[in-house]
Design a protein around this motif. Structure first.
Motif, PDB file in Angstrom:
ATOM      1  N   VAL A  75       8.905 -10.308   1.646  1.00 25.58           N
ATOM      2  CA  VAL A  75       9.161 -11.283   0.602  1.00 25.58           C
ATOM      3  C   VAL A  75      10.068 -10.673  -0.464  1.00 25.58           C
ATOM      4  N   PRO A  76      10.890 -11.459  -1.111  1.00 23.46           N
ATOM      5  CA  PRO A  76      11.016 -12.907  -0.965  1.00 23.46           C
ATOM      6  C   PRO A  76      11.815 -13.283   0.283  1.00 23.46           C
ATOM      7  N   ILE A  77      11.439 -14.406   0.868  1.00 22.73           N
ATOM      8  CA  ILE A  77      12.092 -14.910   2.072  1.00 22.73           C
ATOM      9  C   ILE A  77      12.924 -16.129   1.681  1.00 22.73           C
ATOM     10  N   ALA A  78      14.179 -16.117   2.068  1.00 22.04           N
ATOM     11  CA  ALA A  78      15.104 -17.200   1.717  1.00 22.04           C
ATOM     12  C   ALA A  78      14.601 -18.543   2.243  1.00 22.04           C
TER      13      ALA A  78
ATOM     14  N   MET B 164       5.600 -16.519  -0.154  1.00 23.03           N
ATOM     15  CA  MET B 164       6.838 -16.213   0.563  1.00 23.03           C
ATOM     16  C   MET B 164       8.030 -16.071  -0.388  1.00 23.03           C
ATOM     17  N   CYS B 165       7.927 -16.676  -1.563  1.00 15.15           N
ATOM     18  CA  CYS B 165       8.975 -16.542  -2.585  1.00 15.15           C
ATOM     19  C   CYS B 165       8.835 -15.237  -3.365  1.00 15.15           C
ATOM     20  N   GLY B 166       7.724 -14.529  -3.154  1.00 14.59           N
ATOM     21  CA  GLY B 166       7.531 -13.247  -3.815  1.00 14.59           C
ATOM     22  C   GLY B 166       6.729 -13.301  -5.094  1.00 14.59           C
ATOM     23  N   ASP B 167       6.098 -14.438  -5.380  1.00 18.09           N
ATOM     24  CA  ASP B 167       5.361 -14.586  -6.631  1.00 18.09           C
ATOM     25  C   ASP B 167       4.183 -13.634  -6.774  1.00 18.09           C
ATOM     26  N   GLU B 168       3.676 -13.079  -5.677  1.00 22.59           N
ATOM     27  CA  GLU B 168       2.504 -12.206  -5.750  1.00 22.59           C
ATOM     28  C   GLU B 168       2.829 -10.746  -5.459  1.00 22.59           C
ATOM     29  N   ARG B 169       4.118 -10.389  -5.525  1.00 22.43           N
ATOM     30  CA  ARG B 169       4.533  -9.009  -5.235  1.00 22.43           C
ATOM     31  C   ARG B 169       3.903  -7.981  -6.162  1.00 22.43           C
ATOM     32  N   SER B 170       3.510  -8.377  -7.356  1.00 23.15           N
ATOM     33  CA  SER B 170       2.924  -7.412  -8.298  1.00 23.15           C
ATOM     34  C   SER B 170       1.499  -7.022  -7.911  1.00 23.15           C
ATOM     35  N   VAL B 171       0.858  -7.804  -7.052  1.00 22.79           N
ATOM     36  CA  VAL B 171      -0.531  -7.515  -6.686  1.00 22.79           C
ATOM     37  C   VAL B 171      -0.754  -7.303  -5.194  1.00 22.79           C
ATOM     38  N   GLN B 172       0.225  -7.626  -4.368  1.00 19.65           N
ATOM     39  CA  GLN B 172       0.055  -7.457  -2.923  1.00 19.65           C
ATOM     40  C   GLN B 172       1.397  -7.348  -2.230  1.00 19.65           C
ATOM     41  N   LYS B 173       1.359  -6.798  -1.027  1.00 22.46           N
ATOM     42  CA  LYS B 173       2.550  -6.716  -0.180  1.00 22.46           C
ATOM     43  C   LYS B 173       2.336  -7.684   0.976  1.00 22.46           C
ATOM     44  N   ASP B 174       3.352  -8.483   1.259  1.00 16.71           N
ATOM     45  CA  ASP B 174       3.273  -9.456   2.348  1.00 16.71           C
ATOM     46  C   ASP B 174       4.405  -9.226   3.328  1.00 16.71           C
ATOM     47  N   LEU B 175       4.040  -9.092   4.599  1.00 19.74           N
ATOM     48  CA  LEU B 175       4.999  -8.881   5.682  1.00 19.74           C
ATOM     49  C   LEU B 175       4.778  -9.964   6.732  1.00 19.74           C
ATOM     50  N   PHE B 176       5.869 -10.499   7.243  1.00 18.95           N
ATOM     51  CA  PHE B 176       5.802 -11.542   8.262  1.00 18.95           C
ATOM     52  C   PHE B 176       6.554 -11.071   9.497  1.00 18.95           C
ATOM     53  N   TRP B 177       5.887 -11.088  10.640  1.00 18.80           N
ATOM     54  CA  TRP B 177       6.547 -10.785  11.906  1.00 18.80           C
ATOM     55  C   TRP B 177       6.792 -12.106  12.610  1.00 18.80           C
TER      56      TRP B 177
ATOM     57  N   ILE C 175      -1.308  -6.895   2.304  1.00 22.47           N
ATOM     58  CA  ILE C 175      -1.925  -5.617   1.932  1.00 22.47           C
ATOM     59  C   ILE C 175      -2.164  -5.648   0.430  1.00 22.47           C
ATOM     60  N   ASP C 176      -3.390  -5.357   0.027  1.00 19.52           N
ATOM     61  CA  ASP C 176      -3.748  -5.345  -1.383  1.00 19.52           C
ATOM     62  C   ASP C 176      -2.992  -4.233  -2.106  1.00 19.52           C
ATOM     63  N   GLY C 177      -2.411  -4.556  -3.247  1.00 16.54           N
ATOM     64  CA  GLY C 177      -1.633  -3.579  -4.000  1.00 16.54           C
ATOM     65  C   GLY C 177      -2.465  -2.540  -4.719  1.00 16.54           C
ATOM     66  N   ARG C 178      -3.723  -2.840  -4.995  1.00 17.25           N
ATOM     67  CA  ARG C 178      -4.593  -1.900  -5.699  1.00 17.25           C
ATOM     68  C   ARG C 178      -5.389  -1.025  -4.731  1.00 17.25           C
ATOM     69  N   GLN C 179      -5.745  -1.585  -3.607  1.00 20.24           N
ATOM     70  CA  GLN C 179      -6.507  -0.855  -2.595  1.00 20.24           C
ATOM     71  C   GLN C 179      -5.826  -1.071  -1.243  1.00 20.24           C
ATOM     72  N   PRO C 180      -4.837  -0.241  -0.923  1.00 21.89           N
ATOM     73  CA  PRO C 180      -4.040  -0.459   0.285  1.00 21.89           C
ATOM     74  C   PRO C 180      -4.822  -0.419   1.596  1.00 21.89           C
TER      75      PRO C 180
END
Length: 106
Positions: A21-24, A50-63, A79-84
């Motif tokens: 994210v962010p994904i066009a 998918m727009c990246g609004d939660e990047r400060s608290v988590q990592k999101d990957l899409f396959w 993946i949780d940003g505080r507890q990976p």
């Protein structure tokens, strides 16, 4: 259908991609439509993720696996940003006409 500007490395017959994210919008919206068609429910709540609004608290990957510029199989990892060590899977989906072809194992 994906736009012509979509990277050729992930367009075409059964090409895989990992998206961060962010994904066009031209990639995000076909994915959301794919999930809504398969599961029969709204996926509007994933748009901000998918727009990246939660990047400060988590990592999101899409396959994603694409065929003729259409999504065929997907999986989403958060993946949780505080507890990976914490994470979750979602949007695990394969198009009906692509099931049984081993796409989930790609």
């Amino acid at each position: 259908m994906l736009p012509d500007s979509f990277p050729s490395a992930i367009a075409g017959d059964h090409r895989g991609s990992m998206l961060e994210v962010p994904i066009a919008a031209e990639v995000r919206e076909p994915l959301i439509a794919f999930w809504e068609a398969l599961f029969g429910v709204s996926f509007a709540e994933i748009r901000p993720i998918m727009c990246g609004d939660e990047r400060s608290v988590q990592k999101d990957l899409f396959w994603c696996i694409w065929n003729d510029n259409l999504p065929q199989s997907t999986c989403h990892l958060t993946i949780d940003g505080r507890q990976p060590i914490l994470g979750g899977l979602g949007e695990v989906a394969t198009a009906v006409d692509s099931r049984g072809r081993g796409l989930a194992g790609c």
